[in-house]
Design a protein around this motif. Structure first.
Motif, PDB file in Angstrom:
ATOM      1  N   ARG A 127      -4.666  15.341 -11.681  1.00  0.00           N
ATOM      2  CA  ARG A 127      -3.371  15.478 -10.941  1.00  0.00           C
ATOM      3  C   ARG A 127      -3.379  14.694 -10.138  1.00  0.00           C
ATOM      4  O   ARG A 127      -4.154  15.581  -9.085  1.00  0.00           O
ATOM      5  CB  ARG A 127      -3.281  16.791 -11.141  1.00  0.00           C
ATOM      6  N   LEU A 128      -3.524  13.641  -9.671  1.00  0.00           N
ATOM      7  CA  LEU A 128      -3.556  12.881  -8.580  1.00  0.00           C
ATOM      8  C   LEU A 128      -2.242  12.903  -7.564  1.00  0.00           C
ATOM      9  O   LEU A 128      -1.226  12.381  -8.212  1.00  0.00           O
ATOM     10  CB  LEU A 128      -4.441  11.867  -8.312  1.00  0.00           C
ATOM     11  N   SER A 129      -3.150  13.883  -5.994  1.00  0.00           N
ATOM     12  CA  SER A 129      -1.683  13.686  -5.015  1.00  0.00           C
ATOM     13  C   SER A 129      -2.250  12.351  -3.629  1.00  0.00           C
ATOM     14  O   SER A 129      -3.201  12.632  -3.927  1.00  0.00           O
ATOM     15  CB  SER A 129      -1.523  14.944  -4.879  1.00  0.00           C
ATOM     16  N   CYS A 130      -0.600  12.383  -3.497  1.00  0.00           N
ATOM     17  CA  CYS A 130      -1.427  11.035  -2.564  1.00  0.00           C
ATOM     18  C   CYS A 130      -0.359  11.048  -0.970  1.00  0.00           C
ATOM     19  O   CYS A 130       1.622  11.297  -1.462  1.00  0.00           O
ATOM     20  CB  CYS A 130      -1.068   9.620  -2.572  1.00  0.00           C
ATOM     21  N   ALA A 131      -0.473  12.325  -0.347  1.00  0.00           N
ATOM     22  CA  ALA A 131       0.239  11.762   0.728  1.00  0.00           C
ATOM     23  C   ALA A 131       0.319  11.239   2.322  1.00  0.00           C
ATOM     24  O   ALA A 131      -0.674  10.717   2.260  1.00  0.00           O
ATOM     25  CB  ALA A 131       0.008  13.702   1.360  1.00  0.00           C
ATOM     26  N   ALA A 132       1.335  10.199   2.272  1.00  0.00           N
ATOM     27  CA  ALA A 132       1.635   9.106   2.478  1.00  0.00           C
ATOM     28  C   ALA A 132       2.746   9.326   4.071  1.00  0.00           C
ATOM     29  O   ALA A 132       3.327  10.481   4.260  1.00  0.00           O
ATOM     30  CB  ALA A 132       2.173   7.977   2.311  1.00  0.00           C
ATOM     31  N   SER A 133       1.619   9.325   5.461  1.00  0.00           N
ATOM     32  CA  SER A 133       2.262   9.601   6.735  1.00  0.00           C
ATOM     33  C   SER A 133       1.927   8.133   7.440  1.00  0.00           C
ATOM     34  O   SER A 133       1.135   7.398   7.977  1.00  0.00           O
ATOM     35  CB  SER A 133       1.914  10.722   7.693  1.00  0.00           C
ATOM     36  N   GLY A 134       3.056   7.814   9.100  1.00  0.00           N
ATOM     37  CA  GLY A 134       3.032   6.720   9.326  1.00  0.00           C
ATOM     38  C   GLY A 134       3.870   6.530   9.890  1.00  0.00           C
ATOM     39  O   GLY A 134       5.476   6.551   9.315  1.00  0.00           O
ATOM     40  N   SER A 135       3.861   5.451  10.694  1.00  0.00           N
ATOM     41  CA  SER A 135       5.249   4.702  11.741  1.00  0.00           C
ATOM     42  C   SER A 135       5.921   3.650  10.430  1.00  0.00           C
ATOM     43  O   SER A 135       6.143   2.677  11.469  1.00  0.00           O
ATOM     44  CB  SER A 135       5.093   4.705  12.442  1.00  0.00           C
ATOM     45  N   ILE A 136       5.833   3.385   9.247  1.00  0.00           N
ATOM     46  CA  ILE A 136       6.517   2.539   8.221  1.00  0.00           C
ATOM     47  C   ILE A 136       8.328   3.191   7.431  1.00  0.00           C
ATOM     48  O   ILE A 136       7.867   4.144   7.395  1.00  0.00           O
ATOM     49  CB  ILE A 136       5.695   2.265   7.562  1.00  0.00           C
ATOM     50  N   PHE A 137       8.859   2.588   7.283  1.00  0.00           N
ATOM     51  CA  PHE A 137       9.660   2.725   6.019  1.00  0.00           C
ATOM     52  C   PHE A 137       8.781   3.295   4.680  1.00  0.00           C
ATOM     53  O   PHE A 137       9.485   2.099   4.075  1.00  0.00           O
ATOM     54  CB  PHE A 137      11.326   2.471   5.852  1.00  0.00           C
ATOM     55  N   PHE A 138       8.442   4.668   4.320  1.00  0.00           N
ATOM     56  CA  PHE A 138       7.533   4.110   2.384  1.00  0.00           C
ATOM     57  C   PHE A 138       8.431   3.687   1.567  1.00  0.00           C
ATOM     58  O   PHE A 138       7.912   3.505   1.168  1.00  0.00           O
ATOM     59  CB  PHE A 138       6.651   5.859   2.486  1.00  0.00           C
ATOM     60  N   SER A 139       9.927   4.014   2.068  1.00  0.00           N
ATOM     61  CA  SER A 139      10.776   3.959   0.858  1.00  0.00           C
ATOM     62  C   SER A 139      10.588   2.475   0.620  1.00  0.00           C
ATOM     63  O   SER A 139      11.620   2.006  -0.507  1.00  0.00           O
ATOM     64  CB  SER A 139      12.166   4.538   1.112  1.00  0.00           C
ATOM     65  N   ARG A 140      10.715   1.857   1.215  1.00  0.00           N
ATOM     66  CA  ARG A 140      10.878   0.511   1.050  1.00  0.00           C
ATOM     67  C   ARG A 140       9.576  -0.375   0.507  1.00  0.00           C
ATOM     68  O   ARG A 140       8.957  -1.513   0.178  1.00  0.00           O
ATOM     69  CB  ARG A 140      10.495  -0.532   2.258  1.00  0.00           C
ATOM     70  N   TYR A 141       8.473   0.485   0.102  1.00  0.00           N
ATOM     71  CA  TYR A 141       7.055   0.323  -0.600  1.00  0.00           C
ATOM     72  C   TYR A 141       6.247   0.365  -1.367  1.00  0.00           C
ATOM     73  O   TYR A 141       7.559   1.669  -1.864  1.00  0.00           O
ATOM     74  CB  TYR A 141       5.798   0.532   0.335  1.00  0.00           C
ATOM     75  N   ARG A 142       5.629  -0.319  -2.430  1.00  0.00           N
ATOM     76  CA  ARG A 142       5.652   0.340  -3.525  1.00  0.00           C
ATOM     77  C   ARG A 142       4.358   0.768  -3.608  1.00  0.00           C
ATOM     78  O   ARG A 142       3.590   0.796  -2.771  1.00  0.00           O
ATOM     79  CB  ARG A 142       4.868  -0.617  -4.662  1.00  0.00           C
ATOM     80  N   MET A 143       4.306   2.437  -3.879  1.00  0.00           N
ATOM     81  CA  MET A 143       3.093   3.444  -4.146  1.00  0.00           C
ATOM     82  C   MET A 143       2.301   3.744  -5.199  1.00  0.00           C
ATOM     83  O   MET A 143       3.273   3.096  -6.009  1.00  0.00           O
ATOM     84  CB  MET A 143       4.023   4.970  -3.645  1.00  0.00           C
ATOM     85  N   GLY A 144       1.053   3.418  -4.975  1.00  0.00           N
ATOM     86  CA  GLY A 144       1.050   3.587  -6.658  1.00  0.00           C
ATOM     87  C   GLY A 144      -0.615   4.071  -6.688  1.00  0.00           C
ATOM     88  O   GLY A 144      -1.364   4.547  -5.440  1.00  0.00           O
ATOM     89  N   TRP A 145      -1.287   3.940  -7.610  1.00  0.00           N
ATOM     90  CA  TRP A 145      -3.023   3.771  -7.705  1.00  0.00           C
ATOM     91  C   TRP A 145      -3.174   3.218  -8.114  1.00  0.00           C
ATOM     92  O   TRP A 145      -3.570   2.323  -9.217  1.00  0.00           O
ATOM     93  CB  TRP A 145      -3.208   5.844  -8.518  1.00  0.00           C
ATOM     94  N   TYR A 146      -4.853   2.800  -7.102  1.00  0.00           N
ATOM     95  CA  TYR A 146      -5.332   1.849  -8.279  1.00  0.00           C
ATOM     96  C   TYR A 146      -6.893   3.330  -8.636  1.00  0.00           C
ATOM     97  O   TYR A 146      -7.284   3.795  -8.531  1.00  0.00           O
ATOM     98  CB  TYR A 146      -6.330   0.909  -7.277  1.00  0.00           C
TER      99      TYR A 146
END
Length: 116
Positions: free
Chosen positions: A19-38
């Motif tokens: 199970r891989l997890s990714c936590a994102a942080s920063g000054s962008i609206f992540f909800s507008r972005y595609r999130m995924g794994w390569y």
């Protein structure tokens, strides 16, 4: 500045799970972005494994369909890749990715090894 921090890699036997997890942080609206794994295996090009769009659409690499699932929590800015029935050919460095058009952010990568 955007940071993507991956966790959960490791080594398992064929047929096992990771199970891989990714936590994102920063000054962008992540909800507008595609999130995924390569992933990138030794000697091979990086390939998209799975991704979730801002609208909730999901796509998978053909070879992982039925074995992997992906989910995102837009409130927490996290994306999780659940990998089941793992095969040796799933061995790779897995990278978290956040993308909007030509803009891409990457995690440092985390190793997942499937070996008996």
């Amino acid at each position: 500045q955007v940071q993507l921090v991956e966790s959960g890699g490791g080594s398992v036997q064929p047929g096992g799970s990771l199970r891989l997890s990714c936590a994102a942080s920063g000054s962008i609206f992540f909800s507008r972005y595609r999130m995924g794994w390569y992933r990138q295996a030794p000697g091979k090009q990086r390939e998209l494994v799975a991704a979730v769009t801002s609208g909730g659409s999901i796509n998978f690499l053909d070879s992982v369909k039925g074995r992997f699932t992906i989910s995102r929590d837009s409130a927490k800015n996290t994306v999780v890749l659940q990998m089941n029935s793992l095969k040796p050919e799933d061995t790779a460095v897995y990278y978290c990715n956040v993308a909007l058009g030509a803009i891409n952010y990457w995690g440092k990568g985390i190793l997942g090894t499937v070996s008996s």
